[in-house]
Structures are given as structure tokens and as C-alpha cells.
Write a protein that holds these residues in place. Structure first.
Motif, PDB file in Angstrom:
ATOM      1  N   LYS A  32       5.141   1.640  -8.417  1.00 29.74           N
ATOM      2  CA  LYS A  32       5.060   3.053  -8.813  1.00 29.74           C
ATOM      3  C   LYS A  32       5.823   3.942  -7.842  1.00 29.74           C
ATOM      4  O   LYS A  32       6.489   4.889  -8.249  1.00 29.74           O
ATOM      5  N   TYR A  33       5.720   3.641  -6.571  1.00 32.06           N
ATOM      6  CA  TYR A  33       6.428   4.419  -5.555  1.00 32.06           C
ATOM      7  C   TYR A  33       7.935   4.288  -5.762  1.00 32.06           C
ATOM      8  O   TYR A  33       8.644   5.286  -5.785  1.00 32.06           O
ATOM      9  N   CYS A  36       9.020   6.252  -8.826  1.00 29.22           N
ATOM     10  CA  CYS A  36       8.974   7.693  -8.563  1.00 29.22           C
ATOM     11  C   CYS A  36      10.184   8.121  -7.744  1.00 29.22           C
ATOM     12  O   CYS A  36      10.879   9.074  -8.102  1.00 29.22           O
ATOM     13  N   MET A  81      -2.137   4.550  -1.488  1.00 28.27           N
ATOM     14  CA  MET A  81      -1.753   5.175  -2.758  1.00 28.27           C
ATOM     15  C   MET A  81      -2.390   6.556  -2.866  1.00 28.27           C
ATOM     16  O   MET A  81      -1.715   7.524  -3.224  1.00 28.27           O
ATOM     17  N   ASP A  82      -3.660   6.665  -2.522  1.00 33.55           N
ATOM     18  CA  ASP A  82      -4.336   7.957  -2.616  1.00 33.55           C
ATOM     19  C   ASP A  82      -3.712   9.003  -1.711  1.00 33.55           C
ATOM     20  O   ASP A  82      -3.524  10.151  -2.112  1.00 33.55           O
ATOM     21  N   LYS A  85      -0.030   9.923  -3.002  1.00 30.71           N
ATOM     22  CA  LYS A  85       0.027  10.694  -4.248  1.00 30.71           C
ATOM     23  C   LYS A  85       0.310  12.166  -3.971  1.00 30.71           C
ATOM     24  O   LYS A  85       1.148  12.775  -4.619  1.00 30.71           O
ATOM     25  N   THR A  89       3.469  14.378  -5.478  1.00 38.27           N
ATOM     26  CA  THR A  89       3.142  15.235  -6.620  1.00 38.27           C
ATOM     27  C   THR A  89       4.140  16.364  -6.761  1.00 38.27           C
ATOM     28  O   THR A  89       4.484  16.771  -7.868  1.00 38.27           O
ATOM     29  N   CYS A  93       5.674  13.197  -9.618  1.00 38.04           N
ATOM     30  CA  CYS A  93       5.229  11.805  -9.717  1.00 38.04           C
ATOM     31  C   CYS A  93       3.732  11.765  -9.903  1.00 38.04           C
ATOM     32  O   CYS A  93       3.001  12.572  -9.337  1.00 38.04           O
ATOM     33  N   SER A  94       3.297  10.809 -10.685  1.00 38.44           N
ATOM     34  CA  SER A  94       1.851  10.608 -10.842  1.00 38.44           C
ATOM     35  C   SER A  94       1.571   9.120 -10.801  1.00 38.44           C
ATOM     36  O   SER A  94       2.307   8.327 -11.376  1.00 38.44           O
ATOM     37  N   PHE A  95       0.559   8.762 -10.104  1.00 38.98           N
ATOM     38  CA  PHE A  95       0.178   7.358  -9.963  1.00 38.98           C
ATOM     39  C   PHE A  95      -1.164   7.162 -10.618  1.00 38.98           C
ATOM     40  O   PHE A  95      -2.069   7.854 -10.398  1.00 38.98           O
TER      41      PHE A  95
END
Length: 95
Positions: A32-33, A36, A81-82, A85, A89, A93-95
Motif C-alpha cells: 500500500k505504501y 501510494c 501502518m497506523d 497513515k 493522508t 492516500c488511504s490504507f
């Protein structure tokens, strides 16, 4: 010269991206990173973000090979990840 450096950096990222940590939560975050950064972060800032994630990926791969640290990796990756994020943002980007 910068074109050659860019190609070399891209090749390094591609090779690093192909490596799995073997831990689903970590690999999910890394994917995901990467997505993004590649699609939403402005080109002039991507190298910094890619360098950071390449360092993280290498550290996680090393940690996942050690049985005493592997057990804590899922929680570590979820926490990363938290916290990440929020910083991404701003780029949409949204995870």
C-alpha cells in the motif's frame, strides 16, 4: 547523470519490492505504501519516501528471519501502518 541514478534507484526499489517479509500485515503495508508513493506523492518527493520504505523493508526482512523477533512483527507492522497513515493522508492516500 540523474537519469542513470534514477534508473538505478528504480531498479533497487523494484528488487526490494519483490522481497516479502513473510508476514501478511507487513507485506500489505509495504504494498500500500509503494502504491501510494508511486501514484500520489509528487515526483520531486518520491525518492525520500522510497528510501525510507526501502530501509523499513530491509529491517523487517531481517527481523522476520529471527524467530525471537518474528513473533512481534505483525504488531510492529500494524503500528507502523497506523502512524504512517497520517503522514500520507495529505497526498490522498488511504490504507
Amino acid at each position: 547523470m540523474s537519469g542513470i541514478t534514477g534508473v538505478a534507484l528504480f531498479a533497487g526499489v523494484t528488487a526490494a519490492h519483490a522481497q516479502s517479509t513473510g508476514i501478511a500485515a507487513c507485506d500489505e503495508f509495504l504494498t500500500k505504501y509503494d502504491s501510494c508513493v508511486a501514484s500520489k506523492v509528487p515526483a520531486e518527493q518520491r525518492a525520500t519516501y522510497k528510501s525510507q520504505i526501502d530501509q523499513t523493508r530491509k529491517a523487517w526482512i531481517d527481523l522476520s528471519k529471527n524467530p525471537s523477533t518474528k513473533a512481534t512483527m505483525e504488531a510492529t507492522c500494524k503500528q507502523t501502518m497506523d502512524t504512517t497513515k497520517a503522514s500520507l493522508t495529505a497526498y490522498g492516500c488511504s490504507f
